[in-house]
Design a protein around this motif. Structure first.
Motif, PDB file in Angstrom:
ATOM      1  N   GLU A  21       0.661  -1.087  -0.153  1.00 23.69           N
ATOM      2  CA  GLU A  21       0.324   0.266  -0.490  1.00 23.69           C
ATOM      3  C   GLU A  21       0.816   1.175  -0.082  1.00 23.69           C
ATOM      4  O   GLU A  21       0.438   2.258  -0.272  1.00 23.69           O
ATOM      5  N   GLU A  22       2.413   1.364   0.069  1.00 25.02           N
ATOM      6  CA  GLU A  22       2.854   2.626   0.299  1.00 25.02           C
ATOM      7  C   GLU A  22       2.467   3.033  -1.292  1.00 25.02           C
ATOM      8  O   GLU A  22       3.075   2.761  -1.628  1.00 25.02           O
ATOM      9  N   GLU A  23       2.693   4.240  -1.104  1.00 23.70           N
ATOM     10  CA  GLU A  23       3.088   4.754  -2.399  1.00 23.70           C
ATOM     11  C   GLU A  23       4.637   5.405  -2.622  1.00 23.70           C
ATOM     12  O   GLU A  23       4.242   7.462  -2.733  1.00 23.70           O
ATOM     13  N   CYS A  24       5.305   5.210  -2.466  1.00 22.90           N
ATOM     14  CA  CYS A  24       6.820   5.553  -2.592  1.00 22.90           C
ATOM     15  C   CYS A  24       7.235   5.200  -4.110  1.00 22.90           C
ATOM     16  O   CYS A  24       7.046   4.810  -4.757  1.00 22.90           O
ATOM     17  N   THR A  25       7.848   6.329  -4.499  1.00 21.52           N
ATOM     18  CA  THR A  25       8.127   6.296  -6.075  1.00 21.52           C
ATOM     19  C   THR A  25       9.538   5.916  -5.117  1.00 21.52           C
ATOM     20  O   THR A  25      10.994   7.059  -5.351  1.00 21.52           O
ATOM     21  N   GLY A  26       9.955   4.931  -6.565  1.00 18.70           N
ATOM     22  CA  GLY A  26      11.104   4.380  -6.342  1.00 18.70           C
ATOM     23  C   GLY A  26      11.817   3.967  -7.445  1.00 18.70           C
ATOM     24  O   GLY A  26      11.656   5.020  -8.605  1.00 18.70           O
ATOM     25  N   THR A  27      13.193   3.329  -7.711  1.00 21.51           N
ATOM     26  CA  THR A  27      13.341   3.221  -8.862  1.00 21.51           C
ATOM     27  C   THR A  27      13.134   1.959  -9.698  1.00 21.51           C
ATOM     28  O   THR A  27      13.001   1.517  -9.628  1.00 21.51           O
ATOM     29  N   SER A  28      12.266   2.782 -11.176  1.00 22.44           N
ATOM     30  CA  SER A  28      12.229   1.797 -11.815  1.00 22.44           C
ATOM     31  C   SER A  28      13.339   0.712 -12.552  1.00 22.44           C
ATOM     32  O   SER A  28      14.201   1.454 -12.499  1.00 22.44           O
ATOM     33  N   GLN A  29      12.714  -0.324 -13.108  1.00 23.00           N
ATOM     34  CA  GLN A  29      13.491  -0.986 -13.455  1.00 23.00           C
ATOM     35  C   GLN A  29      14.762  -0.783 -14.884  1.00 23.00           C
ATOM     36  O   GLN A  29      15.782  -1.125 -14.839  1.00 23.00           O
ATOM     37  N   VAL A  30      13.434   0.010 -15.602  1.00 22.80           N
ATOM     38  CA  VAL A  30      14.298   0.469 -16.729  1.00 22.80           C
ATOM     39  C   VAL A  30      14.846   1.613 -16.208  1.00 22.80           C
ATOM     40  O   VAL A  30      16.452   1.732 -16.343  1.00 22.80           O
ATOM     41  N   GLN A  31      15.113   2.592 -15.107  1.00 22.19           N
ATOM     42  CA  GLN A  31      16.283   3.227 -14.779  1.00 22.19           C
ATOM     43  C   GLN A  31      17.709   2.689 -14.039  1.00 22.19           C
ATOM     44  O   GLN A  31      18.261   2.547 -15.182  1.00 22.19           O
ATOM     45  N   VAL A  32      16.888   1.472 -12.943  1.00 22.21           N
ATOM     46  CA  VAL A  32      18.824   1.407 -13.364  1.00 22.21           C
ATOM     47  C   VAL A  32      19.329   0.561 -14.411  1.00 22.21           C
ATOM     48  O   VAL A  32      20.496   0.208 -14.148  1.00 22.21           O
ATOM     49  N   MET A  33      18.469  -0.181 -15.552  1.00 22.63           N
ATOM     50  CA  MET A  33      18.803  -0.744 -16.225  1.00 22.63           C
ATOM     51  C   MET A  33      19.785   0.513 -16.945  1.00 22.63           C
ATOM     52  O   MET A  33      20.906  -0.067 -17.776  1.00 22.63           O
ATOM     53  N   GLN A  34      19.581   1.491 -17.088  1.00 25.31           N
ATOM     54  CA  GLN A  34      19.935   2.527 -17.988  1.00 25.31           C
ATOM     55  C   GLN A  34      21.454   2.759 -17.170  1.00 25.31           C
ATOM     56  O   GLN A  34      21.969   3.033 -17.330  1.00 25.31           O
ATOM     57  N   ALA A  35      21.294   3.121 -16.229  1.00 27.46           N
ATOM     58  CA  ALA A  35      22.291   3.185 -15.359  1.00 27.46           C
ATOM     59  C   ALA A  35      23.437   2.402 -15.654  1.00 27.46           C
ATOM     60  O   ALA A  35      25.047   2.544 -15.075  1.00 27.46           O
ATOM     61  N   ALA A  36      22.889   1.045 -15.206  1.00 28.59           N
ATOM     62  CA  ALA A  36      23.885  -0.248 -15.400  1.00 28.59           C
ATOM     63  C   ALA A  36      24.933  -0.158 -17.091  1.00 28.59           C
ATOM     64  O   ALA A  36      25.784  -0.581 -16.887  1.00 28.59           O
ATOM     65  N   GLN A  37      24.243  -0.225 -17.849  1.00 33.56           N
ATOM     66  CA  GLN A  37      24.371   0.218 -19.100  1.00 33.56           C
ATOM     67  C   GLN A  37      25.239   1.526 -19.509  1.00 33.56           C
ATOM     68  O   GLN A  37      26.888   1.385 -20.180  1.00 33.56           O
ATOM     69  N   ALA A  38      25.123   2.334 -19.045  1.00 33.77           N
ATOM     70  CA  ALA A  38      25.761   3.278 -18.605  1.00 33.77           C
ATOM     71  C   ALA A  38      27.352   3.414 -18.352  1.00 33.77           C
ATOM     72  O   ALA A  38      28.218   4.073 -18.627  1.00 33.77           O
ATOM     73  N   LEU A  39      27.305   2.187 -17.361  1.00 32.56           N
ATOM     74  CA  LEU A  39      28.574   2.162 -15.733  1.00 32.56           C
ATOM     75  C   LEU A  39      29.663   1.237 -16.942  1.00 32.56           C
ATOM     76  O   LEU A  39      30.467   1.416 -17.127  1.00 32.56           O
ATOM     77  N   ILE A  40      28.758   0.316 -18.003  1.00 27.84           N
ATOM     78  CA  ILE A  40      29.600  -0.836 -18.636  1.00 27.84           C
ATOM     79  C   ILE A  40      29.935  -0.043 -19.658  1.00 27.84           C
ATOM     80  O   ILE A  40      31.137  -0.374 -19.951  1.00 27.84           O
TER      81      ILE A  40
END
Length: 50
Positions: A21-40
């Motif tokens: 029920e918590e309505e927090c805005t977390g980091t989406s999977q897409v954002q995580v994958m984009q950041a990982a790809q940028a690091l790679i």
């Protein structure tokens, strides 16, 4: 012992429900994958080519 199991089950279910029920805005999977790809990509640019 059964009381402990029932008590834990009720506690656990309440925690899961609260998390759902918590309505927090977390980091989406897409954002995580984009950041990982940028690091790679950045690491590949720095390494010398063989």
């Amino acid at each position: 012992m059964a009381a402990d199991v029932n008590s834990y089950d009720a506690w656990f279910r309440a925690k899961v429900q609260a998390a759902l029920e918590e309505e927090c805005t977390g980091t989406s999977q897409v954002q995580v994958m984009q950041a990982a790809q940028a690091l790679i990509d950045a690491k590949r640019e720095v390494q010398p080519k063989s």
